[in-house]
Design an enzyme around this catalytic site. Sequence first.
Site, mmCIF file in Angstrom:
data_model
loop_
_atom_site.group_PDB
_atom_site.id
_atom_site.type_symbol
_atom_site.label_atom_id
_atom_site.label_comp_id
_atom_site.label_asym_id
_atom_site.label_seq_id
_atom_site.Cartn_x
_atom_site.Cartn_y
_atom_site.Cartn_z
ATOM 1 N N PRO A 16 1.031 -1.334 0.139
ATOM 2 C CA PRO A 16 -0.054 0.165 0.160
ATOM 3 C C PRO A 16 0.774 1.114 -0.203
ATOM 4 C CG PRO A 16 0.068 -1.202 2.258
ATOM 5 C CD PRO A 16 0.576 -2.050 1.294
ATOM 6 N N ASN A 17 0.225 2.101 -0.481
ATOM 7 C CA ASN A 17 0.800 3.790 -0.658
ATOM 8 C C ASN A 17 2.276 3.764 -1.608
ATOM 9 O OD1 ASN A 17 -1.306 4.725 0.783
ATOM 10 N ND2 ASN A 17 -0.494 3.850 2.544
ATOM 11 N N ARG A 57 4.927 11.132 -2.406
ATOM 12 C CA ARG A 57 4.758 10.813 -0.999
ATOM 13 C C ARG A 57 6.034 10.972 -0.054
ATOM 14 N NH1 ARG A 57 4.672 4.465 1.160
ATOM 15 N NH2 ARG A 57 3.953 5.144 3.353
ATOM 16 N N TYR A 80 11.092 8.923 1.449
ATOM 17 C CA TYR A 80 11.262 7.774 0.296
ATOM 18 C C TYR A 80 11.865 8.247 -0.819
ATOM 19 C CZ TYR A 80 7.586 5.822 3.527
ATOM 20 O OH TYR A 80 7.225 5.188 4.603
ATOM 21 N N ASN A 95 8.177 -5.695 -0.968
ATOM 22 C CA ASN A 95 7.976 -4.449 -0.102
ATOM 23 C C ASN A 95 6.685 -4.297 0.206
ATOM 24 O OD1 ASN A 95 8.078 -1.997 1.250
ATOM 25 N ND2 ASN A 95 8.896 -0.721 -0.260
ATOM 26 N N ARG A 109 13.263 4.667 12.374
ATOM 27 C CA ARG A 109 12.073 5.455 12.238
ATOM 28 C C ARG A 109 11.282 5.020 13.697
ATOM 29 N NH1 ARG A 109 9.182 4.752 6.784
ATOM 30 N NH2 ARG A 109 8.136 6.686 7.614
HETATM 31 C C1 DQA Z 1 8.438 1.066 3.607
HETATM 32 C C2 DQA Z 1 8.353 1.263 4.979
HETATM 33 C C3 DQA Z 1 7.065 1.059 5.887
HETATM 34 O O1 DQA Z 1 7.217 1.197 7.294
HETATM 35 C C4 DQA Z 1 6.178 1.909 5.401
HETATM 36 O O2 DQA Z 1 4.786 1.678 5.850
HETATM 37 C C5 DQA Z 1 5.784 1.932 3.895
HETATM 38 C C6 DQA Z 1 7.116 1.944 3.096
HETATM 39 C C7 DQA Z 1 9.707 1.497 2.923
HETATM 40 O O3 DQA Z 1 9.633 1.086 1.796
HETATM 41 O O4 DQA Z 1 10.492 2.211 3.527
HETATM 42 O O5 DQA Z 1 4.827 2.080 3.314
HETATM 43 O O6 DQA Z 1 8.113 -0.117 3.465
#
Ligand code: DQA
Length: 151
Positions: free
Chosen positions: A15-16, A23, A28, A79, A112
């Site tokens: 997701p996302n 984002r 990222y 991922n 994090r």
């Molecule tokens: C992530 C790290 C995760 O904690 C986060 O929720 C993501 C991206 C990363 O690629 O750094 O969506 O997987």
Amino acid sequence: MTESSKKNILVLNGPNLNMLGTREPEIYGSETLEDIEINMTARAEKLGYILDFRQTNSESELVGWIQQARNKTSAILLNAGAFTHTSVAILDALQAVDMPVIELHLSNIFKREKFRHHSYVSPAANGVICGFGGNSYILALEAAHNILSND
Ligand code: DQA
């Protein structure tokens, strides 16, 4: 190498990750998921692999894709995004398929928030790569190649 002798590698994004580029670029980076796919595909071709690169916001779709990978793909690079920190279902799916799994993250999840320090999927992974931005994907591909070459 002929097309038919190439091995498939499944790259799964949770997701996302479709929002990469816009984002939280300070975390990222500015590469989009498409940029990452293009770079990775070029590297995969050199190493002799065909990539099947996918993204979904749905946990059930990810579980389905992992189940379907059985006997069709040589390795999974995953991922799982936020599902990393929540999903026993993804862990179970990975444990049911018998192939190398590399967990990867763009960010260094250990640097994090505390809730990101725990990964439910790590017990099913051969190894974890995190913190190298888009390059984490290339490093994961190289790790899978290393494992597959020594098989
Ligand atoms: C992530 C790290 C995760 O904690 C986060 O929720 C993501 C991206 C990363 O690629 O750094 O969506 O997987």
